[in-house]
Scaffold this motif. Sequence first.
Motif, mmCIF file in Angstrom:
data_model
loop_
_atom_site.group_PDB
_atom_site.id
_atom_site.type_symbol
_atom_site.label_atom_id
_atom_site.label_comp_id
_atom_site.label_asym_id
_atom_site.label_seq_id
_atom_site.Cartn_x
_atom_site.Cartn_y
_atom_site.Cartn_z
ATOM 1 N N ASN A 96 13.122 -7.406 -17.005
ATOM 2 C CA ASN A 96 12.365 -7.809 -17.997
ATOM 3 C C ASN A 96 10.817 -8.399 -16.413
ATOM 4 O OD1 ASN A 96 12.618 -7.271 -20.429
ATOM 5 N ND2 ASN A 96 13.415 -9.607 -20.549
ATOM 6 N N TYR A 97 11.603 -8.424 -14.854
ATOM 7 C CA TYR A 97 10.832 -8.765 -14.341
ATOM 8 C C TYR A 97 10.056 -7.406 -14.025
ATOM 9 C CZ TYR A 97 8.699 -10.256 -10.043
ATOM 10 O OH TYR A 97 8.097 -10.467 -8.543
ATOM 11 N N MET A 98 10.729 -7.082 -13.858
ATOM 12 C CA MET A 98 10.482 -5.149 -13.031
ATOM 13 C C MET A 98 8.940 -4.951 -14.170
ATOM 14 S SD MET A 98 14.107 -3.382 -11.796
ATOM 15 C CE MET A 98 14.915 -4.834 -11.406
ATOM 16 N N LEU A 99 9.690 -5.045 -15.733
ATOM 17 C CA LEU A 99 8.231 -4.017 -16.948
ATOM 18 C C LEU A 99 6.772 -5.381 -16.777
ATOM 19 C CD1 LEU A 99 11.027 -3.299 -19.129
ATOM 20 C CD2 LEU A 99 10.065 -1.936 -17.762
ATOM 21 N N GLY A 100 7.377 -7.051 -16.491
ATOM 22 C CA GLY A 100 6.146 -6.998 -16.533
ATOM 23 C C GLY A 100 6.078 -8.778 -16.552
ATOM 24 N N GLY A 135 8.149 -2.820 -5.102
ATOM 25 C CA GLY A 135 8.822 -4.282 -5.281
ATOM 26 C C GLY A 135 7.887 -4.952 -4.511
ATOM 27 N N PRO A 136 7.633 -6.623 -5.509
ATOM 28 C CA PRO A 136 6.807 -7.436 -4.343
ATOM 29 C C PRO A 136 8.270 -7.584 -3.061
ATOM 30 C CG PRO A 136 8.145 -8.916 -6.091
ATOM 31 C CD PRO A 136 7.889 -6.685 -6.024
ATOM 32 N N GLY A 137 7.480 -8.632 -2.137
ATOM 33 C CA GLY A 137 8.020 -9.056 -1.164
ATOM 34 C C GLY A 137 9.205 -10.368 -1.733
ATOM 35 N N GLU A 138 10.000 -11.394 -0.162
ATOM 36 C CA GLU A 138 9.958 -12.638 -0.578
ATOM 37 C C GLU A 138 9.620 -13.433 -1.318
ATOM 38 O OE1 GLU A 138 12.756 -13.569 2.056
ATOM 39 O OE2 GLU A 138 13.040 -11.712 3.067
ATOM 40 N N ASP A 139 8.172 -13.363 -1.280
ATOM 41 C CA ASP A 139 7.288 -14.574 -2.213
ATOM 42 C C ASP A 139 6.015 -14.604 -2.745
ATOM 43 O OD1 ASP A 139 7.753 -16.002 0.417
ATOM 44 O OD2 ASP A 139 6.707 -15.302 1.716
ATOM 45 N N ASP A 140 6.902 -12.582 -3.541
ATOM 46 C CA ASP A 140 6.321 -12.674 -5.155
ATOM 47 C C ASP A 140 4.582 -12.111 -4.378
ATOM 48 O OD1 ASP A 140 7.935 -11.806 -7.068
ATOM 49 O OD2 ASP A 140 7.089 -14.161 -7.944
ATOM 50 N N ASP A 152 -0.453 -2.781 -4.057
ATOM 51 C CA ASP A 152 -0.530 -1.331 -4.321
ATOM 52 C C ASP A 152 -1.209 -0.674 -2.880
ATOM 53 O OD1 ASP A 152 -0.278 0.707 -5.796
ATOM 54 O OD2 ASP A 152 -1.886 0.598 -7.290
ATOM 55 N N SER A 153 -0.697 -0.753 -2.060
ATOM 56 C CA SER A 153 -1.132 0.573 -1.383
ATOM 57 C C SER A 153 0.398 2.177 -1.390
ATOM 58 C CB SER A 153 -1.008 -0.296 0.249
ATOM 59 O OG SER A 153 -1.592 -0.126 1.239
ATOM 60 N N ARG A 154 -0.400 2.225 -0.780
ATOM 61 C CA ARG A 154 0.077 4.367 -0.774
ATOM 62 C C ARG A 154 0.982 3.882 0.683
ATOM 63 N NH1 ARG A 154 -3.708 7.329 -1.401
ATOM 64 N NH2 ARG A 154 -3.496 6.974 -3.441
ATOM 65 N N SER A 155 0.463 3.252 1.681
ATOM 66 C CA SER A 155 0.721 3.583 2.960
ATOM 67 C C SER A 155 1.846 2.032 3.101
ATOM 68 C CB SER A 155 -0.443 3.507 3.830
ATOM 69 O OG SER A 155 -0.985 1.492 4.040
ATOM 70 N N ASP A 156 1.439 1.486 2.449
ATOM 71 C CA ASP A 156 3.274 -0.001 2.390
ATOM 72 C C ASP A 156 4.390 1.153 1.812
ATOM 73 O OD1 ASP A 156 4.239 -1.554 2.611
ATOM 74 O OD2 ASP A 156 3.276 -2.919 1.250
ATOM 75 N N TYR A 157 5.377 1.918 2.157
ATOM 76 C CA TYR A 157 6.604 2.743 1.444
ATOM 77 C C TYR A 157 7.306 1.447 1.667
ATOM 78 C CZ TYR A 157 8.155 2.204 5.961
ATOM 79 O OH TYR A 157 9.029 1.246 7.448
ATOM 80 N N ILE A 158 7.109 0.341 1.616
ATOM 81 C CA ILE A 158 8.879 -0.592 1.549
ATOM 82 C C ILE A 158 8.129 -1.019 0.569
ATOM 83 C CG2 ILE A 158 9.804 -2.625 2.821
ATOM 84 C CD1 ILE A 158 8.447 -2.185 4.814
ATOM 85 N N HIS A 159 7.306 -1.587 0.059
ATOM 86 C CA HIS A 159 7.163 -2.431 -1.387
ATOM 87 C C HIS A 159 6.116 -0.953 -2.057
ATOM 88 C CE1 HIS A 159 6.070 -5.684 0.979
ATOM 89 N NE2 HIS A 159 7.335 -5.998 0.061
ATOM 90 N N ASN A 160 5.704 0.158 -1.585
ATOM 91 C CA ASN A 160 5.285 1.573 -3.276
ATOM 92 C C ASN A 160 6.316 2.469 -2.808
ATOM 93 O OD1 ASN A 160 3.077 -0.547 -4.328
ATOM 94 N ND2 ASN A 160 2.873 -0.036 -1.852
ATOM 95 N N GLU A 161 7.677 2.506 -2.724
ATOM 96 C CA GLU A 161 7.901 3.688 -2.456
ATOM 97 C C GLU A 161 8.977 4.470 -3.419
ATOM 98 O OE1 GLU A 161 9.599 7.068 -1.100
ATOM 99 O OE2 GLU A 161 9.132 5.578 0.065
ATOM 100 N N VAL A 162 9.006 5.090 -4.488
ATOM 101 C CA VAL A 162 9.925 5.385 -5.751
ATOM 102 C C VAL A 162 10.838 6.198 -5.260
ATOM 103 C CG1 VAL A 162 7.883 5.685 -6.630
ATOM 104 C CG2 VAL A 162 8.464 7.421 -6.170
ATOM 105 N N GLY A 163 11.925 5.171 -5.084
ATOM 106 C CA GLY A 163 13.487 6.137 -4.129
ATOM 107 C C GLY A 163 13.807 5.976 -4.769
#
Length: 128
Positions: A27-31, A85-90, A94-105
């Motif tokens: 549910n967190y992942m969904l919003g 998803g988000p970092g440790e501090d939530d 939404d940045s394409r260049s930020d592969y850590i938070h925006n990759e779709v592995g």
Amino acid sequence: MAFISLVAAAQGIEPDRYRVWARSQINYMLGDGGRSYVIGFGHNPPTRPHHASSSCRPPPHSCTWSDYSKPGPNAHILYGALVGGPGEDDDYVDSRSDYIHNEVGCDYNGGFQSAVAALRYVELQMTL
């Protein structure tokens, strides 16, 4: 971890506790945290996943790195894909260049889809 928790619950290991926890994670992942991390779903979903081919313009245009580097949303929507998803501090940008938070592995998308399927299975079993 949500999927593993559901597998453990299916084996009788603290089923109520693990199912509740897994559902809260999905549910967190969904919003439930204020924004969705699933592309094309929910409130304020990601529009700039770190995914080269979804950022390319439609044919007959060729796909180049300049398409990938554009600041706007990706040209193609990867419906149902979970971003990192988000970092440790939530925190999340939404940045394409930020592969850590925006990759779709595939690794965590597989676990995500499996957990969603397992939760649906549990719901169906409870209605029988």
